[in-house]
Design a protein around this motif. Structure first.
Motif, mmCIF file in Angstrom:
data_model
loop_
_atom_site.group_PDB
_atom_site.id
_atom_site.type_symbol
_atom_site.label_atom_id
_atom_site.label_comp_id
_atom_site.label_asym_id
_atom_site.label_seq_id
_atom_site.Cartn_x
_atom_site.Cartn_y
_atom_site.Cartn_z
ATOM 1 N N ILE A 129 42.113 75.349 -5.738
ATOM 2 C CA ILE A 129 41.727 74.525 -6.890
ATOM 3 C C ILE A 129 42.439 74.990 -8.157
ATOM 4 O O ILE A 129 42.998 74.182 -8.907
ATOM 5 C CB ILE A 129 40.194 74.558 -7.088
ATOM 6 N N ILE A 130 42.438 76.292 -8.392
ATOM 7 C CA ILE A 130 43.000 76.787 -9.648
ATOM 8 C C ILE A 130 44.520 76.654 -9.668
ATOM 9 O O ILE A 130 45.121 76.309 -10.692
ATOM 10 C CB ILE A 130 42.556 78.245 -9.927
ATOM 11 N N ILE A 131 45.183 76.907 -8.527
ATOM 12 C CA ILE A 131 46.638 76.771 -8.468
ATOM 13 C C ILE A 131 47.037 75.300 -8.607
ATOM 14 O O ILE A 131 48.005 74.963 -9.304
ATOM 15 C CB ILE A 131 47.194 77.376 -7.164
ATOM 16 N N THR A 132 46.277 74.407 -7.951
ATOM 17 C CA THR A 132 46.545 72.975 -8.080
ATOM 18 C C THR A 132 46.362 72.521 -9.524
ATOM 19 O O THR A 132 47.156 71.727 -10.051
ATOM 20 C CB THR A 132 45.605 72.171 -7.157
ATOM 21 N N THR A 133 45.316 73.032 -10.177
ATOM 22 C CA THR A 133 45.074 72.699 -11.585
ATOM 23 C C THR A 133 46.236 73.168 -12.459
ATOM 24 O O THR A 133 46.675 72.448 -13.362
ATOM 25 C CB THR A 133 43.756 73.342 -12.071
ATOM 26 N N ILE A 134 46.728 74.360 -12.181
ATOM 27 C CA ILE A 134 47.883 74.880 -12.946
ATOM 28 C C ILE A 134 49.089 73.962 -12.774
ATOM 29 O O ILE A 134 49.765 73.599 -13.745
ATOM 30 C CB ILE A 134 48.225 76.316 -12.499
ATOM 31 N N LEU A 135 49.360 73.572 -11.532
ATOM 32 C CA LEU A 135 50.548 72.751 -11.254
ATOM 33 C C LEU A 135 50.414 71.342 -11.826
ATOM 34 O O LEU A 135 51.399 70.766 -12.299
ATOM 35 C CB LEU A 135 50.786 72.689 -9.747
ATOM 36 N N LEU A 136 49.201 70.785 -11.799
ATOM 37 C CA LEU A 136 49.007 69.411 -12.263
ATOM 38 C C LEU A 136 48.820 69.308 -13.775
ATOM 39 O O LEU A 136 49.330 68.375 -14.405
ATOM 40 C CB LEU A 136 47.791 68.790 -11.562
ATOM 41 N N LEU A 137 48.090 70.243 -14.362
ATOM 42 C CA LEU A 137 47.743 70.140 -15.780
ATOM 43 C C LEU A 137 48.491 71.123 -16.664
ATOM 44 O O LEU A 137 48.384 71.063 -17.892
ATOM 45 C CB LEU A 137 46.233 70.341 -15.978
ATOM 46 N N GLY A 138 49.232 72.034 -16.064
ATOM 47 C CA GLY A 138 49.941 73.038 -16.855
ATOM 48 C C GLY A 138 51.067 72.439 -17.688
ATOM 49 O O GLY A 138 51.621 71.394 -17.362
ATOM 50 N N VAL A 139 51.371 73.109 -18.787
ATOM 51 C CA VAL A 139 52.472 72.696 -19.667
ATOM 52 C C VAL A 139 53.638 73.656 -19.424
ATOM 53 O O VAL A 139 53.562 74.836 -19.758
ATOM 54 C CB VAL A 139 52.040 72.741 -21.148
ATOM 55 N N PHE A 140 54.710 73.141 -18.846
ATOM 56 C CA PHE A 140 55.829 73.993 -18.452
ATOM 57 C C PHE A 140 57.049 73.716 -19.335
ATOM 58 O O PHE A 140 58.085 73.269 -18.861
ATOM 59 C CB PHE A 140 56.179 73.760 -16.981
ATOM 60 N N ASP A 141 56.897 73.998 -20.627
ATOM 61 C CA ASP A 141 58.014 73.744 -21.538
ATOM 62 C C ASP A 141 58.576 75.030 -22.144
ATOM 63 O O ASP A 141 59.270 74.998 -23.159
ATOM 64 C CB ASP A 141 57.580 72.790 -22.658
ATOM 65 N N GLY A 142 58.259 76.153 -21.519
ATOM 66 C CA GLY A 142 58.801 77.420 -22.016
ATOM 67 C C GLY A 142 58.155 77.892 -23.290
ATOM 68 O O GLY A 142 58.771 78.595 -24.085
ATOM 69 N N GLY A 143 56.882 77.525 -23.526
ATOM 70 C CA GLY A 143 56.198 77.931 -24.758
ATOM 71 C C GLY A 143 56.052 79.436 -24.867
ATOM 72 O O GLY A 143 55.757 80.121 -23.894
ATOM 73 N N GLN A 144 56.265 79.962 -26.069
ATOM 74 C CA GLN A 144 56.191 81.401 -26.299
ATOM 75 C C GLN A 144 54.753 81.879 -26.315
ATOM 76 O O GLN A 144 53.838 81.136 -26.662
ATOM 77 C CB GLN A 144 56.835 81.764 -27.642
ATOM 78 N N PHE A 145 54.553 83.128 -25.950
ATOM 79 C CA PHE A 145 53.273 83.783 -26.171
ATOM 80 C C PHE A 145 53.150 84.079 -27.660
ATOM 81 O O PHE A 145 54.067 84.638 -28.277
ATOM 82 C CB PHE A 145 53.176 85.091 -25.382
ATOM 83 N N ILE A 146 52.027 83.697 -28.254
ATOM 84 C CA ILE A 146 51.847 83.856 -29.706
ATOM 85 C C ILE A 146 52.017 85.300 -30.132
ATOM 86 O O ILE A 146 52.656 85.600 -31.153
ATOM 87 C CB ILE A 146 50.448 83.329 -30.126
ATOM 88 N N TYR A 147 51.484 86.239 -29.356
ATOM 89 C CA TYR A 147 51.483 87.638 -29.779
ATOM 90 C C TYR A 147 52.840 88.307 -29.654
ATOM 91 O O TYR A 147 53.001 89.439 -30.075
ATOM 92 C CB TYR A 147 50.399 88.425 -29.047
ATOM 93 N N PHE A 148 53.823 87.637 -29.070
ATOM 94 C CA PHE A 148 55.175 88.206 -29.053
ATOM 95 C C PHE A 148 55.703 88.408 -30.472
ATOM 96 O O PHE A 148 56.508 89.294 -30.714
ATOM 97 C CB PHE A 148 56.136 87.308 -28.275
ATOM 98 N N GLN A 149 55.236 87.584 -31.414
ATOM 99 C CA GLN A 149 55.770 87.665 -32.779
ATOM 100 C C GLN A 149 55.215 88.865 -33.535
ATOM 101 O O GLN A 149 55.670 89.181 -34.626
ATOM 102 C CB GLN A 149 55.432 86.386 -33.552
ATOM 103 N N PHE A 150 54.201 89.522 -32.974
ATOM 104 C CA PHE A 150 53.593 90.637 -33.684
ATOM 105 C C PHE A 150 54.128 91.977 -33.201
ATOM 106 O O PHE A 150 53.829 92.990 -33.806
ATOM 107 C CB PHE A 150 52.069 90.607 -33.531
#
Length: 434
Positions: free
Chosen positions: A413-434
């Motif tokens: 269920i969780i892997i299917t949810t990741i594949l179907l609803l996940g956003v795969f646009d290469g978004g950065q982790f917010i905390y990388f900037q800190f």
């Protein structure tokens, strides 16, 4: 090094300086010289951090203020990129030196092992900020593959991906749209965007922490827990015992307690709290919005102390009554208000958000309807999982169920949810900037 080869010199310098200073601190008996080497280590490490992260900020702030008074003075800004992970590995290295100075640990003689402690890849760029007493001994142990430990690590990684890709990155679409032009949005939209950001920042950072802890666990290393369901906290003090725990405890041990902690008079204790949270805000970024964010959280701590509100006194175990719900909601509202300054692009934008929250009627902006619905669905799944972990910590359910069929169904269920609803646009982790 792939991004900017010369910046590898910075982490090497931090590693070498703290390694050598710790050896000297351990080797000599004269306290004055021990303090000298500790001071040298702090000056070099914090000096590098100041140059790359804070020089331009203080330069513009100080000379901007002087110009307001008619004293025209200028110093050139430096066009420097912020090195990835510098705040995290600098604090980790400084913590090690202070621990050696205090006698809490012995200095590490093997340079390679110590260098691995500073640059351990799972948590290098965004924590958790590990303690030498926990991590250094693990590098000297013989590691044998452990199926159960690896399985636990993979579960953490999968849940970390869900938090980051399905929740945080999905919410970011809406939040970025709202906070990109707050002057165009209604009160209900800005409130929704702020609540969404509260979950976005939580899932972005806690998701990363789970992935980092899971990666380390697969290889046999145990990193400290960094988040414990912070939005179930019943006070702001309890919130900070559950949020970014590695940084909160770092500031407590290396700044708040050395300032006197709560072992001093009431006024000085309030001062220590405010200083600690202001520095924490500044640690997050060279911008006045972060300083205000830290100051507000410090003010909350002082207010709760003045009102004698303590999470220990108000703790209601698993009894979800009106008092419990009220405490949790009030804490969430107070913390969410501070997130406005954390997320806003500028102080002006933050004030605009607050003003329009109070006086801007209008319809709720939905944007992409499917993405909006997916966002709410993802947050609901998150809250269900966190609620079970909060109120039934000893019961094995979902990923940890004793029934293989339940575990595999939960994974599916969780892997299917990741594949179907996940956003795969290469978004950065917010905390990388800190």
């Amino acid at each position: 090094m792939n991004w900017q080869p010369i910046y590898a010199v910075l982490i090497f310098t931090s590693t070498l300086v703290t390694y050598l200073c710790a050896l000297k601190i351990d080797a000599i008996q004269i306290k004055r010289w021990k303090k000298t080497y500790l001071t040298l280590s702090l000056l070099i490490n914090l000096g590098i951090l100041f140059l790359f992260k804070y020089y331009n900020f203080f330069n513009e702030s100080i000379f901007g203020l002087l110009n307001e008074w008619g004293l025209r003075m200028t110093l050139p800004n430096f066009d420097l990129l912020l090195p990835v992970g510098i705040s995290f590995y600098t604090f980790q290295a400084i913590g090690y030196t202070i621990d050696v100075y205090r006698g809490d640990i012995k200095s590490e003689k093997h340079f390679g092992i110590y260098a691995l402690f500073v640059s351990f890849f799972p948590q290098l760029v965004a924590g958790p900020i590990e303690r030498a007493v926990n991590l250094l001994p693990q590098f000297k142990e013989t590691k044998i593959f452990n199926y159960n430990q690896a399985a636990e690590g993979i579960r953490l990684i999968i849940w970390g991906y869900f938090m980051k890709i399905v929740v945080a990155d999905r919410l970011a679409i809406y939040v970025n749209s709202v906070y990109g032009g707050p002057e165009y949005h209604s009160s209900i939209t800005l409130l929704t965007g702020t609540v969404f950001f509260a979950f976005q920042i939580y899932c972005d950072f806690a998701g990363y922490s789970n992935i980092a802890i899971g990666c380390a666990k697969i290889m046999g290393f145990d990193l400290m827990t960094n988040f414990k369901r912070p939005y179930f906290a019943q006070s702001c003090a309890e919130f900070w015992s559950r949020w970014h725990i590695s940084l909160s405890t770092w500031f407590k041990d290396y700044l708040y307690i050395p300032l006197g902690g709560n072992r001093v008079g009431t006024v000085k204790n309030y001062r220590n709290l405010l200083i600690t949270f202001l520095v924490s805000g500044l640690w997050h970024g060279a911008n006045w919005t972060f300083v205000i964010w830290g100051g507000l959280n410090g003010a909350y701590q002082i207010l709760f102390k003045m009102l004698n509100i303590s999470p220990k006194k108000k703790k209601v175990e698993t009894n979800i009554g009106l008092i419990y719900i009220g405490n949790v909601l009030l804490t969430f509202i107070l913390i969410s208000f501070t997130w406005i300054f954390f997320r806003a692009n500028s102080f002006k934008d933050a004030i605009t958000v607050i003003k329009r929250m109070a006086i801007a009627p209008g319809d709720l902006f939905i944007g992409d309807k499917s993405s909006f619905v997916y966002s709410i669905f993802a947050v609901c799944l998150l809250l269900i999982k966190d609620a079970f972990d909060e109120f039934y910590p000893d019961k094995k359910m979902f990923f940890t169920s004793e029934y293989r069929s339940v575990r595999y169904l939960s994974y599916t269920i969780i892997i299917t949810t990741i594949l179907l609803l996940g956003v795969f646009d290469g978004g950065q982790f917010i905390y990388f900037q800190f």
